[in-house]
Design an enzyme around this catalytic site. Sequence first.
Site, PDB file in Angstrom:
ATOM      1  N   LYS A 267       0.849  -1.207   0.000  1.00 37.90           N
ATOM      2  CA  LYS A 267       0.000   0.000   0.000  1.00 37.90           C
ATOM      3  C   LYS A 267       0.877   1.248   0.000  1.00 37.90           C
ATOM      4  CE  LYS A 267      -3.263   2.616   2.950  1.00 37.90           C
ATOM      5  NZ  LYS A 267      -4.101   2.612   4.156  1.00 37.90           N
ATOM      6  N   ASP A 272      -2.530  10.181   3.843  1.00 38.49           N
ATOM      7  CA  ASP A 272      -3.935   9.804   3.998  1.00 38.49           C
ATOM      8  C   ASP A 272      -4.650  10.818   4.896  1.00 38.49           C
ATOM      9  OD1 ASP A 272      -6.382   8.595   4.254  1.00 38.49           O
ATOM     10  OD2 ASP A 272      -5.671   6.887   5.446  1.00 38.49           O
ATOM     11  N   LYS A 279     -10.078  12.880   8.361  1.00 38.41           N
ATOM     12  CA  LYS A 279      -9.586  12.444   9.674  1.00 38.41           C
ATOM     13  C   LYS A 279      -9.529  13.624  10.625  1.00 38.41           C
ATOM     14  CE  LYS A 279      -6.532   8.657   8.214  1.00 38.41           C
ATOM     15  NZ  LYS A 279      -7.199   7.590   8.965  1.00 38.41           N
ATOM     16  N   ASP A 290       1.552   6.206   5.731  1.00 44.16           N
ATOM     17  CA  ASP A 290       0.572   5.306   5.128  1.00 44.16           C
ATOM     18  C   ASP A 290       1.084   4.657   3.834  1.00 44.16           C
ATOM     19  OD1 ASP A 290      -1.833   4.063   5.621  1.00 44.16           O
ATOM     20  OD2 ASP A 290      -3.045   5.547   4.556  1.00 44.16           O
ATOM     21  N   ASP A 349     -12.219   7.178   3.896  1.00 41.41           N
ATOM     22  CA  ASP A 349     -10.999   6.915   4.662  1.00 41.41           C
ATOM     23  C   ASP A 349     -10.607   5.434   4.629  1.00 41.41           C
ATOM     24  OD1 ASP A 349      -8.822   7.461   6.211  1.00 41.41           O
ATOM     25  OD2 ASP A 349      -9.938   7.715   8.096  1.00 41.41           O
ATOM     26  N   GLU A 351      -9.493   3.762   2.258  1.00 39.65           N
ATOM     27  CA  GLU A 351      -8.982   3.873   0.884  1.00 39.65           C
ATOM     28  C   GLU A 351      -7.942   2.812   0.548  1.00 39.65           C
ATOM     29  OE1 GLU A 351      -7.693   5.379   3.352  1.00 39.65           O
ATOM     30  OE2 GLU A 351      -5.561   5.037   3.005  1.00 39.65           O
ATOM     31  N   ARG A 353      -7.865  -0.432   0.985  1.00 43.00           N
ATOM     32  CA  ARG A 353      -8.437  -1.595   0.315  1.00 43.00           C
ATOM     33  C   ARG A 353      -8.871  -1.258  -1.109  1.00 43.00           C
ATOM     34  NH1 ARG A 353     -12.776  -1.990   5.082  1.00 43.00           N
ATOM     35  NH2 ARG A 353     -11.039  -0.945   6.107  1.00 43.00           N
TER      36      ARG A 353
END
Length: 498
Positions: A267, A272, A279, A290, A349, A351, A353
């Site tokens: 990933k 993020d 967030k 991230d 959020d 994101e 996956r």
Amino acid sequence: MEFSIKSGSPEKQRSACVVVGVFEPRKPTLSAELLDKAANGYISDIIRRGDMEGKAGSTLLLHNVPGTLCDRVLLVGLGKEKDFREKEFINAARLAIKTLNETGAFDATIFLTELAVKKRSIAWRVRQTAMIAQDVTYKFDQFKSKKDEVRRPLRKLTIGVERRNELGLAEEALNQGLAIAEGVTLAKNLGNLPPNVCHPTYLAEQARNMAAEFALDCEILERADMEALGMHSLLSVARGSHQPPKLIVLRHKGGKSNEKPLVLVGKGVTFDTGGISLKPGADMDEMKYDMCGAASVLGAMQAVARMALPINLTVIVPATENMPGGNASRPGDIVSSMSGQTIEILNTDAEGRLILCDALTYAERFEPDTVIDVATLTGACVVALGDVASGLFANKDGLARDLLDAGEEAHDRAWHMPLWDDYQDQLKSPFADMANIGGRLAGAVTAACFLSRFTKKFEWAHLDIAGTAWKSGSNKGATGRSVPLLTHYLLQRAGKLN
Ligand code: BES
Ligand code: MN
Ligand code: ZN
């Protein structure tokens, strides 16, 4: 730092510092006894007087020990011999190297490799020593105008082994340890870089550089390529950002040409914000980490290439930012993934996956033997396992077993989590094939369940490193974790782990 292996007695080392261990209570190790004999009881005298009891965590630096050729002797407390295990070995080695780095010694010879560690080979002890030395002396100060220089840092570390016939094995283990450490350092550096520097284009650039240095195949897919492939799930995450997304592919062809490759997917969300499902502000800077899954698989690739392992390894990194903006995805949007399955985005959020599912579908074209994805995927995994273990999910128990073992061996542990069908119901959507979130319960599991819908065609495992990839607080920084686990797994598969 420079490293080498040597066999021979500690009293005969011409070195700025010789490191030997003392068990509790007041029990010198073999190397400490040899030094003591040469020094006519000088060291046992000090031990008897109570200046070094052998307690774990204690050290004593001696100068001009008679009868020896070294300038200094560093005694390291090891704790009770009957309790001396993996963790105690690692702590002692960490402490020794940390202390060495703070003395005036430029070079040192360390005699801890002789210590028996249950179930662990000499090769393990050498590998760990090299990895620990690089870990302890790691710094990330490229953005500091004034660096706090260590006055006289340790420049050269010699690892002493007991017998000459162990030299060959130890040399190989040293090279492995250093290659893994180099991968860990790369992963830490990429993680620690600020998100205005380390964006998707930067990651792609780094992959290109690695490919040039190690003769890897490299392909970077641009937004238009992803559109043509139907990667609308990945693209939906990139919509809010001014940074173009990249899909990075690196291939190491060390195995037979007909051998199916192992594929690692990382990933690569370089920042993020949560997107429209924004967030909270506190600690949001940490979401620069991230992309640590991407950093891990790139680090593992570099280690494998450095060791020239006879395996076929492919690395895939979907890289993007997750930003809010006028063009960003909304909660309620439905997108179609490259697999054809449709997804209702209930929370922008979630994101990770969304980008991984398209990268996993893309992995199919390499006809993989095994696919392992690595991701800072869920806060729920941090709640479940803290910063000790990474979460491990797999659609094949043998693969899970092998990865757990590799994590134990590497001291980069994971814990097996369930992927039972019972959890799949939480992903039901009234309007699309699935929702991208599964509610409050078992968040790490439902995230893995989401991914499992895109990995039916191969053996697959998922590592959630949200809790292990970096440290918060006063010693904030990337850990490089999952590089040791992954590389040990790959070494094992290549038949190179002694
Ligand atoms: N990158 C985060 C996961 C994360 C959060 C890692 C905190 C480390 C620390 C991921 O993209 C995310 O935001 N996940 C959400 C999922 C939720 C919306 C279902 C989470 O864990 O809160
Ligand atoms: Mn997120
Ligand atoms: Zn994320």
